[in-house]
Design a protein around this motif. Sequence first.
Motif, PDB file in Angstrom:
ATOM      1  N   UNK A  33       0.835  -1.205   0.000  1.00 45.44           N
ATOM      2  CA  UNK A  33       0.000   0.000   0.000  1.00 45.44           C
ATOM      3  C   UNK A  33       0.866   1.250   0.000  1.00 45.44           C
ATOM      4  N   UNK A  34       1.939   1.243   0.779  1.00 47.21           N
ATOM      5  CA  UNK A  34       2.850   2.387   0.803  1.00 47.21           C
ATOM      6  C   UNK A  34       3.472   2.603  -0.576  1.00 47.21           C
ATOM      7  N   UNK A  35       3.829   1.521  -1.257  1.00 43.82           N
ATOM      8  CA  UNK A  35       4.392   1.630  -2.600  1.00 43.82           C
ATOM      9  C   UNK A  35       3.367   2.218  -3.574  1.00 43.82           C
ATOM     10  N   UNK A  36       2.108   1.766  -3.463  1.00 48.61           N
ATOM     11  CA  UNK A  36       1.066   2.278  -4.351  1.00 48.61           C
ATOM     12  C   UNK A  36       0.822   3.765  -4.122  1.00 48.61           C
ATOM     13  N   UNK A  37       0.842   4.182  -2.861  1.00 52.39           N
ATOM     14  CA  UNK A  37       0.678   5.606  -2.565  1.00 52.39           C
ATOM     15  C   UNK A  37       1.879   6.404  -3.053  1.00 52.39           C
ATOM     16  N   UNK A  38       3.036   5.764  -3.080  1.00 53.81           N
ATOM     17  CA  UNK A  38       4.200   6.421  -3.647  1.00 53.81           C
ATOM     18  C   UNK A  38       4.026   6.732  -5.120  1.00 53.81           C
ATOM     19  N   UNK A  39       3.362   5.844  -5.840  1.00 52.44           N
ATOM     20  CA  UNK A  39       3.064   6.094  -7.255  1.00 52.44           C
ATOM     21  C   UNK A  39       2.143   7.307  -7.393  1.00 52.44           C
ATOM     22  N   UNK A  40       1.156   7.408  -6.508  1.00 49.24           N
ATOM     23  CA  UNK A  40       0.270   8.574  -6.536  1.00 49.24           C
ATOM     24  C   UNK A  40       1.049   9.857  -6.273  1.00 49.24           C
ATOM     25  N   UNK A  41       1.928   9.822  -5.277  1.00 53.54           N
ATOM     26  CA  UNK A  41       2.704  11.008  -4.946  1.00 53.54           C
ATOM     27  C   UNK A  41       3.584  11.432  -6.116  1.00 53.54           C
ATOM     28  N   UNK A  42       4.173  10.449  -6.798  1.00 47.52           N
ATOM     29  CA  UNK A  42       5.061  10.747  -7.918  1.00 47.52           C
ATOM     30  C   UNK A  42       4.310  11.346  -9.101  1.00 47.52           C
ATOM     31  N   UNK A  43       3.002  11.113  -9.167  1.00 45.91           N
ATOM     32  CA  UNK A  43       2.205  11.630 -10.285  1.00 45.91           C
ATOM     33  C   UNK A  43       1.893  13.115 -10.153  1.00 45.91           C
ATOM     34  N   UNK A  44       2.218  13.700  -9.013  1.00 47.78           N
ATOM     35  CA  UNK A  44       2.016  15.138  -8.787  1.00 47.78           C
ATOM     36  C   UNK A  44       0.584  15.564  -9.084  1.00 47.78           C
ATOM     37  N   UNK A  45      -0.327  14.915  -8.404  1.00 50.82           N
ATOM     38  CA  UNK A  45      -1.745  15.213  -8.589  1.00 50.82           C
ATOM     39  C   UNK A  45      -2.114  16.554  -7.957  1.00 50.82           C
ATOM     40  N   UNK A  46      -3.172  17.157  -8.484  1.00 52.75           N
ATOM     41  CA  UNK A  46      -3.715  18.387  -7.910  1.00 52.75           C
ATOM     42  C   UNK A  46      -4.853  18.100  -6.945  1.00 52.75           C
ATOM     43  N   UNK A  47      -5.383  16.874  -7.015  1.00 54.59           N
ATOM     44  CA  UNK A  47      -6.498  16.471  -6.157  1.00 54.59           C
ATOM     45  C   UNK A  47      -6.461  14.967  -5.987  1.00 54.59           C
ATOM     46  N   UNK A  48      -6.660  14.508  -4.772  1.00 56.69           N
ATOM     47  CA  UNK A  48      -6.779  13.080  -4.496  1.00 56.69           C
ATOM     48  C   UNK A  48      -8.212  12.779  -4.089  1.00 56.69           C
ATOM     49  N   UNK A  98     -11.801   5.337   6.720  1.00 59.85           N
ATOM     50  CA  UNK A  98     -10.961   5.476   7.908  1.00 59.85           C
ATOM     51  C   UNK A  98      -9.630   4.756   7.704  1.00 59.85           C
ATOM     52  N   UNK A  99      -9.681   3.573   7.093  1.00 61.33           N
ATOM     53  CA  UNK A  99      -8.443   2.854   6.779  1.00 61.33           C
ATOM     54  C   UNK A  99      -7.618   3.667   5.791  1.00 61.33           C
ATOM     55  N   UNK A 100      -8.275   4.263   4.796  1.00 63.58           N
ATOM     56  CA  UNK A 100      -7.570   5.119   3.849  1.00 63.58           C
ATOM     57  C   UNK A 100      -6.913   6.292   4.560  1.00 63.58           C
ATOM     58  N   UNK A 101      -7.630   6.905   5.487  1.00 63.87           N
ATOM     59  CA  UNK A 101      -7.060   8.009   6.248  1.00 63.87           C
ATOM     60  C   UNK A 101      -5.832   7.577   7.023  1.00 63.87           C
ATOM     61  N   UNK A 102      -5.899   6.369   7.603  1.00 66.40           N
ATOM     62  CA  UNK A 102      -4.745   5.852   8.331  1.00 66.40           C
ATOM     63  C   UNK A 102      -3.562   5.640   7.387  1.00 66.40           C
ATOM     64  N   UNK A 103      -3.817   5.077   6.198  1.00 65.51           N
ATOM     65  CA  UNK A 103      -2.743   4.862   5.231  1.00 65.51           C
ATOM     66  C   UNK A 103      -2.109   6.185   4.803  1.00 65.51           C
ATOM     67  N   UNK A 104      -2.933   7.178   4.535  1.00 63.59           N
ATOM     68  CA  UNK A 104      -2.413   8.476   4.104  1.00 63.59           C
ATOM     69  C   UNK A 104      -1.600   9.134   5.212  1.00 63.59           C
ATOM     70  N   UNK A 105      -2.070   9.026   6.436  1.00 62.33           N
ATOM     71  CA  UNK A 105      -1.323   9.590   7.572  1.00 62.33           C
ATOM     72  C   UNK A 105      -0.006   8.852   7.771  1.00 62.33           C
ATOM     73  N   UNK A 106      -0.043   7.530   7.624  1.00 65.21           N
ATOM     74  CA  UNK A 106       1.152   6.708   7.809  1.00 65.21           C
ATOM     75  C   UNK A 106       2.232   7.041   6.791  1.00 65.21           C
ATOM     76  N   UNK A 107       1.813   7.353   5.572  1.00 61.14           N
ATOM     77  CA  UNK A 107       2.780   7.643   4.517  1.00 61.14           C
ATOM     78  C   UNK A 107       3.073   9.138   4.382  1.00 61.14           C
ATOM     79  N   UNK A 108       2.467   9.933   5.262  1.00 55.09           N
ATOM     80  CA  UNK A 108       2.752  11.358   5.266  1.00 55.09           C
ATOM     81  C   UNK A 108       2.233  12.108   4.060  1.00 55.09           C
ATOM     82  N   UNK A 109       1.035  11.742   3.575  1.00 56.29           N
ATOM     83  CA  UNK A 109       0.495  12.390   2.383  1.00 56.29           C
ATOM     84  C   UNK A 109       0.323  13.889   2.619  1.00 56.29           C
TER      85      UNK A 109
END
Length: 237
Positions: A33-48, A98-109
């Motif tokens: 999950x952390x790796x997948x969120x890393x892909x999102x971060x690398x995409x430089x999105x304007x909105x999640x 809530x799980x998504x929120x935990x994942x985002x907080x864990x990865x420092x989104x």
Amino acid sequence: MLVAAALCPCPPLLVPQVAAGAAPELDAARAACADALGVLAAARTDLLVVVGPAERSGRGPHPQGAPGSFRGFGVDLDVRLGPSRGTAYDRTLPPSLAVAGWLLERTGWADAPIEGLGVGEPLAPERCVEAGREIGARRTRVGLLVMGDASACRTLKAPGYLDERAAPFDAEVARALGSADVAALKALDPGLAYELKASGRAPWQVLAGAAENAGLTGTLLYEDAPYGVGYMVAAWS
């Protein structure tokens, strides 16, 4: 337009405090999950946009900073869907968000503003796809975090008991998620998904609508059924 997506399972057991002594069993899923969120971060999105299954009380939009909790699972742990904006919130997040929120907080989104969307299990495929099209039509670089589990009928001890249709269903979902096969996700049978207790069907079909003309490719990062429930992690970019 949709520029990237991360697909993660949504069992509260993904949170170590909830899993307690069994937490190490999902370490590989957390890492994926952390790796997948890393892909999102690398995409430089304007909105999640975070999409997950929800019961009636949790359906519809949830703003950034909306609160969630794992107290219902016996754990004194609260989360938010991204940083609070100091506004009042009239309801709490469904467990998937809530799980998504935990994942985002864990990865420092901190890469883009966040919106949440709770999707009801009965929502027809056509309506899921249309909701996704609306997300994909936005005039900004959108990333999707899509929460949902595959079948819950893979073993005798699974929540839905053993169903011989579960493994083939999950195999097709894993193939579709790993190859960004939009048509295959649209074609998922809602009746079969309901019988197999696959909570991800509707969120995956929202993704299919958003990704129709995005030209994304997929990578399957994790696939297992440690509790008789299909958990999959994928990244699209």
